[in-house]
Scaffold this motif. Sequence first.
Motif, PDB file in Angstrom:
ATOM      1  N   SER A  85       4.959  -5.818   9.395  1.00 41.64           N
ATOM      2  CA  SER A  85       4.403  -6.423   8.143  1.00 41.64           C
ATOM      3  C   SER A  85       5.527  -7.213   7.296  1.00 41.64           C
ATOM      4  O   SER A  85       5.321  -8.375   6.822  1.00 41.64           O
ATOM      5  N   GLU A 106       0.849  -1.251  -0.017  1.00 37.97           N
ATOM      6  CA  GLU A 106      -0.073  -0.002  -0.054  1.00 37.97           C
ATOM      7  C   GLU A 106       0.824   1.355  -0.048  1.00 37.97           C
ATOM      8  O   GLU A 106       1.023   2.128  -0.986  1.00 37.97           O
ATOM      9  N   PRO A 160       4.445   3.098   2.420  1.00 41.45           N
ATOM     10  CA  PRO A 160       5.542   2.630   3.597  1.00 41.45           C
ATOM     11  C   PRO A 160       4.898   3.216   4.899  1.00 41.45           C
ATOM     12  O   PRO A 160       4.178   4.070   4.756  1.00 41.45           O
TER      13      PRO A 160
HETATM   14  N1  URA Z   1       2.960  -1.886   4.584  1.00 45.15           N
HETATM   15  C1  URA Z   1       3.028  -1.488   3.235  1.00 45.15           C
HETATM   16  O1  URA Z   1       1.928  -1.667   2.527  1.00 45.15           O
HETATM   17  N2  URA Z   1       3.876  -1.168   2.767  1.00 45.15           N
HETATM   18  C2  URA Z   1       5.120  -1.071   3.247  1.00 45.15           C
HETATM   19  O2  URA Z   1       6.226  -0.934   2.678  1.00 45.15           O
HETATM   20  C3  URA Z   1       5.273  -1.455   4.783  1.00 45.15           C
HETATM   21  C4  URA Z   1       4.038  -1.582   5.166  1.00 45.15           C
END
Ligand code: URA
Length: 197
Positions: A63, A46, A48
């Motif tokens: 994540s 999605e 950072p």
């Molecule tokens: N969530 C995301 O969607 N992207 C990332 O880079 C880190 C957490």
Amino acid sequence: MNKQQLLDQIRADIISDNVCPDLAKTAKNLVIGDGNPDANIVFIGEAPGKNEDEQGLPFVGASGKFLNEMLASVGLERKDIFITNIVKYRPPNNRDPLPQEKKDFLPYLQRQLEVIAPKVVITLGRHSTNCFLPDLQISKAHGEPKRIKLQFKENDDVLEVVILPLYHPAAALYNGGMRQTLLDDFSAIPAILKKIN
Ligand code: URA
């Protein structure tokens, strides 16, 4: 130019085109993507979060740790894939990316896909999935691979890929049942790779 140089050029263009200047002001780093430009699989998240913004690399926080575990569960490592996000700057306080922000970054994501030319695109979460399949409900279609054609605006190139929509790994951090769902969905990856090779 080789693939890495073309990817570096996309990064430079995001800066010189002044994409999402409000996000650029509050973010510490542009997080363009990481991994193997020759990979067959590209993962798309999605945007950072805090750790990613600090390090300038995607999926390096909680994540990312779970993502690495899921990759290992199907015999993959980060060096085997390329990973990026739709929106390449951290939204303040990790809010959802705005529709306009997703729209503004989409041409650069498309260019990344055009350069890497993966065979499989794995979208993590609904923001990423709906960039390619706007009407798809992730709760209904997660873990089901589909063949799609990606059309690039600048030329008439078409890239045929298998897209695998998955829940976002962050969903599993707050919901234990989701963890198993994600692991089950991930287990489809080796068969997809075998089929396309
Ligand atoms: N969530 C995301 O969607 N992207 C990332 O880079 C880190 C957490």
